[in-house]
Design a protein around this motif. Structure first.
Motif, mmCIF file in Angstrom:
data_model
loop_
_atom_site.group_PDB
_atom_site.id
_atom_site.type_symbol
_atom_site.label_atom_id
_atom_site.label_comp_id
_atom_site.label_asym_id
_atom_site.label_seq_id
_atom_site.Cartn_x
_atom_site.Cartn_y
_atom_site.Cartn_z
ATOM 1 N N VAL A 1 0.850 -1.194 0.000
ATOM 2 C CA VAL A 1 0.000 0.000 0.000
ATOM 3 C C VAL A 1 0.885 1.243 0.000
ATOM 4 N N PRO A 2 0.610 2.227 -0.867
ATOM 5 C CA PRO A 2 1.418 3.447 -0.863
ATOM 6 C C PRO A 2 1.303 4.202 0.464
ATOM 7 N N VAL A 3 2.433 4.645 0.994
ATOM 8 C CA VAL A 3 2.408 5.460 2.210
ATOM 9 C C VAL A 3 1.579 6.719 1.976
ATOM 10 N N ALA A 4 1.551 7.202 0.737
ATOM 11 C CA ALA A 4 0.764 8.400 0.409
ATOM 12 C C ALA A 4 -0.724 8.192 0.639
ATOM 13 N N ASP A 5 -1.184 6.929 0.661
ATOM 14 C CA ASP A 5 -2.601 6.634 0.888
ATOM 15 C C ASP A 5 -2.934 6.468 2.367
ATOM 16 N N VAL A 6 -1.931 6.521 3.233
ATOM 17 C CA VAL A 6 -2.160 6.329 4.672
ATOM 18 C C VAL A 6 -2.664 7.630 5.288
ATOM 19 N N VAL A 7 -3.820 7.559 5.956
ATOM 20 C CA VAL A 7 -4.388 8.723 6.641
ATOM 21 C C VAL A 7 -3.620 8.996 7.923
ATOM 22 N N GLY A 8 -3.316 7.940 8.678
ATOM 23 C CA GLY A 8 -2.585 8.100 9.921
ATOM 24 C C GLY A 8 -2.723 6.875 10.801
ATOM 25 N N PRO A 9 -2.062 6.887 11.954
ATOM 26 C CA PRO A 9 -2.144 5.759 12.880
ATOM 27 C C PRO A 9 -3.411 5.805 13.736
ATOM 28 N N VAL A 10 -3.912 4.633 14.075
ATOM 29 C CA VAL A 10 -5.028 4.531 15.020
ATOM 30 C C VAL A 10 -4.478 4.770 16.418
#
Length: 200
Positions: free
Chosen positions: A183-192
């Motif tokens: 998964v692209p890091v650019a698609d990560v919203v953030g940590p839970v």
């Protein structure tokens, strides 16, 4: 002493201030996401509301192995989202539900860019070292009957899997994609960061 304004003036002002604060929190600090499936049980259960930290990525945070993250569907991981009603759209607008039309998933980071991940028998390895996974759903093992790899995660990507390994269509099932399931890091919203509902 200043005279208090009538309630019909104060109420809309208070509502507007509350909305502005909610939008600020959603945009810069935290956003609440709902857990739609059992792929992260028992760590996160169906219906849990989780707070995702959107501030840390602005200051250089990057996903690390073990992090629970929310990310946008990289493409084809989820079925089309059903049409939302007006109330759900309003909750989405203020950040209490994910944005309408954008589909999100929550998984655990297993490996990051440059690392090699593989699974054989019941053992998950990263760079040849077995990974201890105390968070796995009871009765599951790390591979859940699906051997794969070795897969080298491209730079700028993460390899993600659900804690309920036998009920999670994660990176393992998308290895035919352009990034081999990563998964692209650019698609990560953030940590839970926390489960905000239910309270107990």
């Amino acid at each position: 002493m200043a005279k208090r304004k009538p309630w019909w003036i104060e109420l809309p002002v208070m509502a507007a201030v509350g909305l502005a604060i909610a939008l600020l929190i959603k945009t810069c600090l935290f956003q609440v996401f709902s857990i739609p499936s059992g792929s992260m049980e028992n760590t996160l259960k169906v219906g849990d509301r989780v707070a995702v930290d959107k501030l840390s990525p602005l200051f250089g945070w990057e996903p690390e192995a073990g992090d629970k993250i929310v990310f946008r569907d990289p493409g084809g991981w989820l079925p089309p989202e059903p049409e939302r009603g007006a109330f759900a759209k309003g909750l989405s607008f203020v950040g209490l539900l994910p944005p309408a039309g954008d589909e999100y998933l929550v998984k655990r980071v297993i490996a990051t860019g440059g690392h090699t991940v593989a699974c054989a028998g019941t053992t998950l390895t990263v760079d040849g070292h077995a990974v201890a996974e105390p968070y796995l759903h009871p009765g599951d093992d790390s591979c859940a009957g699906l051997d794969f790899g070795p897969v080298t995660v491209p730079a700028g990507y993460v390899w993600v899997e659900g804690d309920h390994r036998s009920d999670s269509a994660d990176s393992r099932y998308h290895r035919d994609g352009a990034a081999g399931g990563a998964v692209p890091v650019a698609d990560v919203v953030g940590p839970v960061r926390a489960v905000v509902w239910p309270l107990f």
